[in-house]
Design a protein around this motif. Structure first.
Motif, PDB file in Angstrom:
ATOM      1  N   ASP A 104       0.876  -1.006   0.250  1.00 12.22           N
ATOM      2  CA  ASP A 104      -0.038  -0.447   0.118  1.00 12.22           C
ATOM      3  C   ASP A 104       1.346   1.251  -0.154  1.00 12.22           C
ATOM      4  N   VAL A 105       0.138   2.476  -0.075  1.00 15.35           N
ATOM      5  CA  VAL A 105       1.153   4.082  -0.400  1.00 15.35           C
ATOM      6  C   VAL A 105       2.148   4.323   0.681  1.00 15.35           C
ATOM      7  N   GLN A 106       1.491   3.268   2.220  1.00 11.56           N
ATOM      8  CA  GLN A 106       2.223   3.402   3.195  1.00 11.56           C
ATOM      9  C   GLN A 106       3.741   2.831   3.288  1.00 11.56           C
ATOM     10  N   GLY A 107       3.992   1.385   2.598  1.00 13.22           N
ATOM     11  CA  GLY A 107       4.539   0.723   2.486  1.00 13.22           C
ATOM     12  C   GLY A 107       5.325   1.520   1.312  1.00 13.22           C
ATOM     13  N   ASN A 108       4.798   1.747  -0.131  1.00 16.44           N
ATOM     14  CA  ASN A 108       5.929   2.841  -0.827  1.00 16.44           C
ATOM     15  C   ASN A 108       7.216   3.348   0.115  1.00 16.44           C
ATOM     16  N   THR A 109       6.110   4.660   1.156  1.00 19.19           N
ATOM     17  CA  THR A 109       7.257   5.164   1.677  1.00 19.19           C
ATOM     18  C   THR A 109       7.823   4.966   2.466  1.00 19.19           C
ATOM     19  N   ALA A 110       8.135   3.788   2.596  1.00 22.05           N
ATOM     20  CA  ALA A 110       8.523   3.372   4.053  1.00 22.05           C
ATOM     21  C   ALA A 110       9.933   2.749   2.535  1.00 22.05           C
ATOM     22  N   ILE A 111       9.197   1.767   1.202  1.00 20.49           N
ATOM     23  CA  ILE A 111      10.731   1.085   0.787  1.00 20.49           C
ATOM     24  C   ILE A 111      10.972   2.213  -0.240  1.00 20.49           C
ATOM     25  N   ASN A 112      10.571   3.520   0.118  1.00 16.29           N
ATOM     26  CA  ASN A 112      11.427   4.314  -0.576  1.00 16.29           C
ATOM     27  C   ASN A 112      12.144   5.230   0.014  1.00 16.29           C
ATOM     28  N   ASN A 113      12.054   5.811   1.030  1.00 16.75           N
ATOM     29  CA  ASN A 113      13.279   5.652   2.367  1.00 16.75           C
ATOM     30  C   ASN A 113      14.386   4.138   2.613  1.00 16.75           C
ATOM     31  N   ARG A 114      14.175   3.859   2.463  1.00 16.27           N
ATOM     32  CA  ARG A 114      15.006   2.636   2.222  1.00 16.27           C
ATOM     33  C   ARG A 114      15.916   2.084   1.453  1.00 16.27           C
ATOM     34  N   LEU A 115      15.228   1.758   0.121  1.00 16.29           N
ATOM     35  CA  LEU A 115      15.838   1.231  -0.734  1.00 16.29           C
ATOM     36  C   LEU A 115      15.381   2.232  -1.914  1.00 16.29           C
ATOM     37  N   GLY A 116      14.846   3.434  -2.048  1.00 19.71           N
ATOM     38  CA  GLY A 116      15.202   4.533  -3.165  1.00 19.71           C
ATOM     39  C   GLY A 116      15.292   4.698  -3.910  1.00 19.71           C
ATOM     40  N   ASP A 117      16.809   4.652  -3.724  1.00 24.76           N
ATOM     41  CA  ASP A 117      17.804   4.858  -5.536  1.00 24.76           C
ATOM     42  C   ASP A 117      18.077   3.515  -6.326  1.00 24.76           C
ATOM     43  N   ILE A 118      17.168   2.652  -5.559  1.00 21.14           N
ATOM     44  CA  ILE A 118      16.990   1.212  -6.553  1.00 21.14           C
ATOM     45  C   ILE A 118      15.683   0.844  -6.957  1.00 21.14           C
ATOM     46  N   THR A 119      14.371   1.993  -6.897  1.00 17.20           N
ATOM     47  CA  THR A 119      13.295   1.689  -6.797  1.00 17.20           C
ATOM     48  C   THR A 119      12.251   1.948  -7.907  1.00 17.20           C
ATOM     49  N   THR A 120      11.639   1.786  -8.520  1.00 15.52           N
ATOM     50  CA  THR A 120      10.567   2.434  -9.441  1.00 15.52           C
ATOM     51  C   THR A 120       9.035   1.788  -8.937  1.00 15.52           C
ATOM     52  N   SER A 121       8.350   3.089  -8.702  1.00 15.31           N
ATOM     53  CA  SER A 121       6.932   2.809  -8.163  1.00 15.31           C
ATOM     54  C   SER A 121       5.821   3.272  -8.681  1.00 15.31           C
ATOM     55  N   VAL A 122       4.999   2.140  -9.847  1.00 14.44           N
ATOM     56  CA  VAL A 122       4.121   2.168  -9.862  1.00 14.44           C
ATOM     57  C   VAL A 122       2.212   2.535  -9.176  1.00 14.44           C
ATOM     58  N   PHE A 123       1.765   3.378  -9.257  1.00 14.31           N
ATOM     59  CA  PHE A 123       0.238   3.028  -8.712  1.00 14.31           C
ATOM     60  C   PHE A 123      -0.094   2.936 -10.302  1.00 14.31           C
ATOM     61  N   ILE A 124      -0.785   1.924  -9.907  1.00 11.23           N
ATOM     62  CA  ILE A 124      -2.114   0.977 -10.846  1.00 11.23           C
ATOM     63  C   ILE A 124      -3.933   1.503  -9.688  1.00 11.23           C
ATOM     64  N   THR A 125      -4.773   1.941 -10.791  1.00 13.54           N
ATOM     65  CA  THR A 125      -5.748   2.475 -10.713  1.00 13.54           C
ATOM     66  C   THR A 125      -7.428   2.071 -11.606  1.00 13.54           C
ATOM     67  N   PRO A 126      -8.384   1.211 -10.943  1.00  8.67           N
ATOM     68  CA  PRO A 126      -9.209   1.445 -11.477  1.00  8.67           C
ATOM     69  C   PRO A 126      -9.827   2.649 -12.694  1.00  8.67           C
ATOM     70  N   PRO A 127     -10.450   2.840 -13.894  1.00  7.30           N
ATOM     71  CA  PRO A 127     -10.839   3.710 -14.848  1.00  7.30           C
ATOM     72  C   PRO A 127     -12.104   4.273 -14.634  1.00  7.30           C
ATOM     73  N   SER A 128     -12.867   4.062 -13.317  1.00 11.59           N
ATOM     74  CA  SER A 128     -14.127   4.760 -12.271  1.00 11.59           C
ATOM     75  C   SER A 128     -14.098   4.182 -11.208  1.00 11.59           C
ATOM     76  N   LEU A 129     -14.829   4.929 -10.157  1.00 10.68           N
ATOM     77  CA  LEU A 129     -15.252   4.106  -8.950  1.00 10.68           C
ATOM     78  C   LEU A 129     -16.380   2.700  -8.723  1.00 10.68           C
ATOM     79  N   SER A 130     -16.864   3.434  -9.885  1.00  8.37           N
ATOM     80  CA  SER A 130     -17.607   2.528 -10.534  1.00  8.37           C
ATOM     81  C   SER A 130     -17.249   0.912 -10.625  1.00  8.37           C
ATOM     82  N   GLU A 131     -16.400   1.504 -12.015  1.00  5.18           N
ATOM     83  CA  GLU A 131     -15.506   0.188 -12.099  1.00  5.18           C
ATOM     84  C   GLU A 131     -15.450  -1.112 -11.167  1.00  5.18           C
ATOM     85  N   LEU A 132     -14.415   0.200 -10.332  1.00  7.32           N
ATOM     86  CA  LEU A 132     -14.033  -0.644  -8.931  1.00  7.32           C
ATOM     87  C   LEU A 132     -15.356  -1.195  -8.211  1.00  7.32           C
TER      88      LEU A 132
END
Ligand code: GDP
Ligand code: ADP
Ligand code: 5GP
Length: 206
Positions: A104-132
């Motif tokens: 989750d987003v909290q985990g991404n913050t933690a990983i970026n703090n510890r391994l930021g220089d080797i990390t690529t991050s991707v956020f994946i969303t659905p097209p809309s809330l109703s589709e979700l």
């Protein structure tokens, strides 16, 4: 903290956005990777296998793992605890693998703090809330109450999209999978800070 020959790919996004579906789609096309299996206190769903999808534990065990410094990061998401264990990640990185996290987003913050220089991050969303909502209902793994909770969380999580390197709107699954594949392949080319520094130094000394 780790010998950093490998690199990290973080995937986050609302529950039901399609993270698992996308990982399954690209798995055979991205070379040698290790998918980090989280530990969780969430109830096991139909079709999930302990040790494959997650390590399912109770609250006491999870708390003991925290005390034992077993986690690289941990967070409470939708009322359940989730954590990433350090050891297998370290091993995979030392072997030069692409290490994939579905966190989750909290985990991404933690990983970026510890391994930021080797990390690529991707956020994946659905097209809309109703589709979700439609996807979560049709996945039929969660109760109505849990789905409502996850939809509420989705709105808050999406506010943090700007913390990521890439955004994928998972509308057409094939298109989204192709984009994620390209990102995963490119993530391997990320150069850690220490290697950049020694490269620059070498040129200074010529
Ligand atoms: P899904 O989102 O429907 O696949 O539901 P899950 O129960 O599998 O995941 C719930 C949330 O916990 C998601 O946002 C995951 O990205 C997140 N998550 C899973 N494992 C970890 C972990 O080890 N650390 C953190 N920080 N988050 C995790
Ligand atoms: P996550 O791992 O992010 O929680 P899943 O991969 O379990 O999400 O996807 C949630 C549901 O939506 C699944 O039933 C999946 O088959 C479906 N799904 C995923 N991506 C798409 C898409 N692009 N179009 C239609 N359905 C999708
Ligand atoms: P689910 O219960 O639907 O499998 O997952 C719910 C959320 O928890 C997802 O957004 C997932 O990415 C996140 N999650 C799963 N494992 C971890 C973990 O180890 N750490 C963190 N921070 N989040 C996790």
């Amino acid at each position: 903290m780790v010998e950093k020959n490998g690199v990290v790919l973080v995937l986050s996004g609302p529950s039901g956005a399609g993270k698992s579906s996308l990982i399954n789609r690209i798995a055979d096309d991205i070379g040698d990777y290790y998918f980090s299996i989280s530990t969780t206190t969430r109830e096991i769903r139909d079709g999930e296998v302990d040790g494959v999808h997650y390590h399912f534990v109770d609250k006491e065990e999870f708390e003991q793992d925290i005390k034992d410094d077993y986690f690289l990061e941990y967070a409470t998401v939708h009322g359940n605890h989730y954590g990433t264990s350090i050891k297998p990640v370290k091993e995979a990185l030392s072997k030069g693998k692409l290490v994939i996290f579905d966190i989750d987003v909290q985990g991404n913050t933690a990983i970026n703090n510890r391994l930021g220089d080797i990390t690529t991050s991707v956020f994946i969303t659905p097209p809309s809330l109703s589709e979700l909502r439609r996807r979560l209902v049709s996945r039929s793994t969660d109760s109505d109450e849990v789905i409502d909770k996850r939809l509420k969380m989705a709105k808050r999580e999406i506010q943090r999209t700007s913390e990521y390197d890439f955004l994928i709107i998972n509308d057409d699954l094939d298109v989204a999978a192709e984009v994620l594949k390209q990102i995963a392949i490119t993530a391997r080319l990320k150069i850690p800070t220490d290697r950049i520094n020694s490269f620059v130094q070498k040129w200074e000394n010529i």
